[in-house]
Write a protein that holds these residues in place. Structure first.
Motif, PDB file in Angstrom:
ATOM      1  N   TRP A 248       3.201   6.501  -6.195  1.00  0.00           N
ATOM      2  CA  TRP A 248       3.418   5.120  -6.642  1.00  0.00           C
ATOM      3  C   TRP A 248       4.542   5.050  -7.678  1.00  0.00           C
ATOM      4  O   TRP A 248       5.302   4.069  -7.728  1.00  0.00           O
ATOM      5  CB  TRP A 248       2.122   4.490  -7.149  1.00  0.00           C
ATOM      6  N   GLN A 249       4.662   6.070  -8.517  1.00  0.00           N
ATOM      7  CA  GLN A 249       5.747   6.094  -9.502  1.00  0.00           C
ATOM      8  C   GLN A 249       7.110   6.202  -8.815  1.00  0.00           C
ATOM      9  O   GLN A 249       8.083   5.573  -9.233  1.00  0.00           O
ATOM     10  CB  GLN A 249       5.546   7.251 -10.479  1.00  0.00           C
ATOM     11  N   LYS A 250       7.154   6.981  -7.734  1.00  0.00           N
ATOM     12  CA  LYS A 250       8.414   7.105  -6.990  1.00  0.00           C
ATOM     13  C   LYS A 250       8.772   5.771  -6.317  1.00  0.00           C
ATOM     14  O   LYS A 250       9.953   5.409  -6.255  1.00  0.00           O
ATOM     15  CB  LYS A 250       8.302   8.232  -5.959  1.00  0.00           C
ATOM     16  N   GLU A 251       7.751   5.042  -5.844  1.00  0.00           N
ATOM     17  CA  GLU A 251       8.001   3.723  -5.254  1.00  0.00           C
ATOM     18  C   GLU A 251       8.533   2.758  -6.310  1.00  0.00           C
ATOM     19  O   GLU A 251       9.463   1.990  -6.059  1.00  0.00           O
ATOM     20  CB  GLU A 251       6.706   3.169  -4.651  1.00  0.00           C
ATOM     21  N   LYS A 252       7.967   2.822  -7.501  1.00  0.00           N
ATOM     22  CA  LYS A 252       8.450   1.966  -8.595  1.00  0.00           C
ATOM     23  C   LYS A 252       9.893   2.295  -8.936  1.00  0.00           C
ATOM     24  O   LYS A 252      10.739   1.389  -9.079  1.00  0.00           O
ATOM     25  CB  LYS A 252       7.562   2.129  -9.827  1.00  0.00           C
ATOM     26  N   ASP A 253      10.206   3.581  -9.067  1.00  0.00           N
ATOM     27  CA  ASP A 253      11.570   3.986  -9.420  1.00  0.00           C
ATOM     28  C   ASP A 253      12.579   3.560  -8.361  1.00  0.00           C
ATOM     29  O   ASP A 253      13.714   3.181  -8.677  1.00  0.00           O
ATOM     30  CB  ASP A 253      11.631   5.501  -9.608  1.00  0.00           C
ATOM     31  N   LYS A 254      12.155   3.583  -7.108  1.00  0.00           N
ATOM     32  CA  LYS A 254      13.074   3.282  -6.004  1.00  0.00           C
ATOM     33  C   LYS A 254      13.326   1.783  -5.862  1.00  0.00           C
ATOM     34  O   LYS A 254      14.476   1.351  -5.692  1.00  0.00           O
ATOM     35  CB  LYS A 254      12.511   3.853  -4.714  1.00  0.00           C
TER      36      LYS A 254
ATOM     37  N   SER B 230       0.839  -1.204   0.000  1.00  0.00           N
ATOM     38  CA  SER B 230       0.000   0.000   0.000  1.00  0.00           C
ATOM     39  C   SER B 230       0.874   1.254   0.000  1.00  0.00           C
ATOM     40  O   SER B 230       1.893   1.310   0.702  1.00  0.00           O
ATOM     41  CB  SER B 230      -0.938   0.005   1.204  1.00  0.00           C
ATOM     42  N   ILE B 231       0.484   2.212  -0.790  1.00  0.00           N
ATOM     43  CA  ILE B 231       1.231   3.465  -0.945  1.00  0.00           C
ATOM     44  C   ILE B 231       0.377   4.620  -0.427  1.00  0.00           C
ATOM     45  O   ILE B 231      -0.738   4.853  -0.927  1.00  0.00           O
ATOM     46  CB  ILE B 231       1.598   3.725  -2.424  1.00  0.00           C
ATOM     47  N   LYS B 232       0.863   5.325   0.568  1.00  0.00           N
ATOM     48  CA  LYS B 232       0.132   6.461   1.118  1.00  0.00           C
ATOM     49  C   LYS B 232       0.045   7.579   0.071  1.00  0.00           C
ATOM     50  O   LYS B 232       1.007   7.841  -0.650  1.00  0.00           O
ATOM     51  CB  LYS B 232       0.847   6.976   2.376  1.00  0.00           C
ATOM     52  N   ASP B 233      -1.144   8.193   0.011  1.00  0.00           N
ATOM     53  CA  ASP B 233      -1.376   9.248  -0.989  1.00  0.00           C
ATOM     54  C   ASP B 233      -0.949   8.765  -2.370  1.00  0.00           C
ATOM     55  O   ASP B 233      -0.105   9.358  -3.054  1.00  0.00           O
ATOM     56  CB  ASP B 233      -0.616  10.522  -0.617  1.00  0.00           C
ATOM     57  N   PHE B 234      -1.547   7.672  -2.763  1.00  0.00           N
ATOM     58  CA  PHE B 234      -1.176   6.894  -3.937  1.00  0.00           C
ATOM     59  C   PHE B 234      -0.940   7.749  -5.188  1.00  0.00           C
ATOM     60  O   PHE B 234       0.093   7.635  -5.849  1.00  0.00           O
ATOM     61  CB  PHE B 234      -2.277   5.864  -4.203  1.00  0.00           C
ATOM     62  N   SER B 235      -1.903   8.608  -5.499  1.00  0.00           N
ATOM     63  CA  SER B 235      -1.832   9.371  -6.754  1.00  0.00           C
ATOM     64  C   SER B 235      -1.359  10.810  -6.569  1.00  0.00           C
ATOM     65  O   SER B 235      -1.377  11.601  -7.523  1.00  0.00           O
ATOM     66  CB  SER B 235      -3.217   9.379  -7.441  1.00  0.00           C
ATOM     67  N   LYS B 236      -0.950  11.151  -5.374  1.00  0.00           N
ATOM     68  CA  LYS B 236      -0.474  12.510  -5.121  1.00  0.00           C
ATOM     69  C   LYS B 236       0.842  12.748  -5.860  1.00  0.00           C
ATOM     70  O   LYS B 236       1.732  11.901  -5.852  1.00  0.00           O
ATOM     71  CB  LYS B 236      -0.285  12.727  -3.623  1.00  0.00           C
ATOM     72  N   THR B 237       0.963  13.917  -6.492  1.00  0.00           N
ATOM     73  CA  THR B 237       2.158  14.220  -7.287  1.00  0.00           C
ATOM     74  C   THR B 237       3.059  15.220  -6.575  1.00  0.00           C
ATOM     75  O   THR B 237       2.611  16.043  -5.775  1.00  0.00           O
ATOM     76  CB  THR B 237       1.768  14.783  -8.660  1.00  0.00           C
ATOM     77  N   ASP B 238       4.338  15.125  -6.882  1.00  0.00           N
ATOM     78  CA  ASP B 238       5.287  16.111  -6.348  1.00  0.00           C
ATOM     79  C   ASP B 238       5.430  17.255  -7.358  1.00  0.00           C
ATOM     80  O   ASP B 238       4.730  17.310  -8.377  1.00  0.00           O
ATOM     81  CB  ASP B 238       6.632  15.455  -6.041  1.00  0.00           C
ATOM     82  N   LYS B 239       6.361  18.156  -7.101  1.00  0.00           N
ATOM     83  CA  LYS B 239       6.522  19.337  -7.963  1.00  0.00           C
ATOM     84  C   LYS B 239       6.977  18.980  -9.374  1.00  0.00           C
ATOM     85  O   LYS B 239       6.862  19.779 -10.310  1.00  0.00           O
ATOM     86  CB  LYS B 239       7.500  20.317  -7.335  1.00  0.00           C
ATOM     87  N   ASN B 240       7.518  17.741  -9.506  1.00  0.00           N
ATOM     88  CA  ASN B 240       7.960  17.299 -10.833  1.00  0.00           C
ATOM     89  C   ASN B 240       6.879  16.510 -11.570  1.00  0.00           C
ATOM     90  O   ASN B 240       7.111  15.993 -12.660  1.00  0.00           O
ATOM     91  CB  ASN B 240       9.219  16.441 -10.707  1.00  0.00           C
ATOM     92  N   GLY B 241       5.703  16.380 -10.917  1.00  0.00           N
ATOM     93  CA  GLY B 241       4.605  15.676 -11.569  1.00  0.00           C
ATOM     94  C   GLY B 241       4.605  14.175 -11.370  1.00  0.00           C
ATOM     95  O   GLY B 241       3.805  13.464 -11.984  1.00  0.00           O
ATOM     96  N   LYS B 242       5.492  13.654 -10.498  1.00  0.00           N
ATOM     97  CA  LYS B 242       5.548  12.214 -10.250  1.00  0.00           C
ATOM     98  C   LYS B 242       4.647  11.841  -9.084  1.00  0.00           C
ATOM     99  O   LYS B 242       4.661  12.488  -8.038  1.00  0.00           O
ATOM    100  CB  LYS B 242       6.981  11.764  -9.956  1.00  0.00           C
TER     101      LYS B 242
END
Length: 372
Positions: free
Chosen positions: A104-110, A89-101
């Motif tokens: 969940w995308q950051k979790e995938k990249d990491k 589970s990813i908190k604030d699943f679809s929330k984006t950062d200032k770069n638009g990510k």
């Protein structure tokens, strides 16, 4: 879609033990009640059924081992072995950062940079690599739902339920559709004896008196017993959970066919030094009409096994079962009886039980009336 099984079933299975130990206590002796009557736990029968059915690879509660050290898997490792990693589970699943990510995308990249996106929606993403799936999801509640859906893919959990005690994901309690009682010896004797056996090896303990000679052990067995387990099938036991997971994992007619096969053959199939004389010899399945709510009594006192003069075979007496079922014939869809005729004799009136089909427990072939 497989046919859903909706009817309630009342039944019993008879297990014969001859100079054998069907279910030992922690001293190695057959289990006995305070009055001396021999019994077996429901776990003994469930183990035999699971052992028989596990060849289809649909059984969760069976021992699996790590390849590197032969250590048994724990419950979380077993889940991963069968279904893959737990959903994350990813908190604030679809929330984006200032770069638009998104998160969940950051979790995938990491952690899963080399995984491909197999499926994407607004509340979950499935990643895949080498046939391994990783699910990223937006809440713990939805994660538990996926875990439950996976557990219900296992035949033994659909049948017997589970107390799923995960260190990682907490506890999940599943009410089994099939409930089995302890098996009570309904034969008139409960003769237990112990015999000595020798080992070809000496005791390696140099301080022992027998360190220079082969050792002597013992095993304890029952001379003869006929254990009767009652069971019930009620598909409504798991209905509430099934509804929560979008009606996935319900009991099917194919599940019931496999259960019949397992309960009729599982004990005979389970060979070991102490169980080589333990065999399935009789079972009965009374299937009620769909939505019928009548409650039948336990068959423990209604089934009788009697000694016969000048015959090694025992006599199966189902006269009280016949009387019971005649009184509720309009509530019954069918009655199925399986018998090992090499071990049990029976009266012709068994064929007069309402809506009955009598088959060989060995071959499944339908039996005809005994010739006079």
């Amino acid at each position: 879609m497989e046919n859903r099984f909706n009817s309630r079933v009342f039944g019993a299975v008879l297990v014969k033990a001859t100079v054998a130990n069907y279910n030992a206590d922690f001293t190695g002796s057959p289990r006995t009640l305070p009055n001396g009557v021999v019994y077996a736990t429901d776990k003994a029968l469930k183990y035999a059924i699971r052992n028989y059915l596990k060849q289809d690879n649909t059984i969760f509660y069976t021992t699996r081992y790590k390849k590197e050290n032969m250590q048994p898997l724990d419950i979380d490792e077993t889940y991963v072995e069968i279904f893959g990693e737990y959903p994350k589970s990813i908190k604030d699943f679809s929330k984006t950062d200032k770069n638009g990510k998104t998160n969940w995308q950051k979790e995938k990249d990491k952690n899963y940079a080399d995984f491909e996106i197999k499926k994407e929606s607004e509340d979950f993403v499935i990643l895949q690599k080498d046939n391994q799936d990783i699910i990223l999801i937006d809440s713990d509640d939805k994660k538990k739902k996926i875990i439950l859906q996976n557990l219900f893919k296992s035949l033994d959990i659909r049948l017997f339920g589970a107390t799923y005690a995960s260190k990682k994901e907490g506890n999940i309690s599943i009410h089994g559709n099939v409930q089995i009682t302890h098996g009570i010896n309904i034969y008139h004797e409960n003769n237990i004896f112990t015999e000595d056996i020798t080992s070809p090896f000496r005791n390696p303990n140099e301080n022992s008196d027998d360190s220079q000679q082969t050792t002597i052990g013992n095993q304890t067995v029952l001379e003869e017993g006929h254990y009767l387990h009652n069971f019930t099938i009620n598909p409504k036991n798991s209905e509430e959970l099934i509804t929560l997971i979008d009606n996935q994992g319900y009991l099917t007619t194919n599940d019931i066919d496999k259960f019949k096969e397992g309960i009729n053959r599982g004990v005979s199939y389970l060979d070991s030094a102490s169980k080589i004389g333990v065999e399935n010899e009789f079972s009965i399945f009374v299937t009620l009409n769909e939505n019928e709510k009548i409650q039948l009594p336990s068959f423990t006192t209604l089934v009788k096994v009697e000694e016969q003069e000048e015959s090694f075979k025992r006599k199966l007496d189902l006269s009280e079962i016949k009387n019971l079922l005649e009184d509720v014939a309009d509530k019954i869809d069918k009655v199925e009886i399986y018998i090992d005729a090499t071990k049990l004799d029976y009266d012709d009136n068994i064929f007069d039980i309402p809506k009955v089909c009598v088959k060989s427990i060995i071959s499944d072939k339908e039996l005809t009336k005994c010739q006079k």
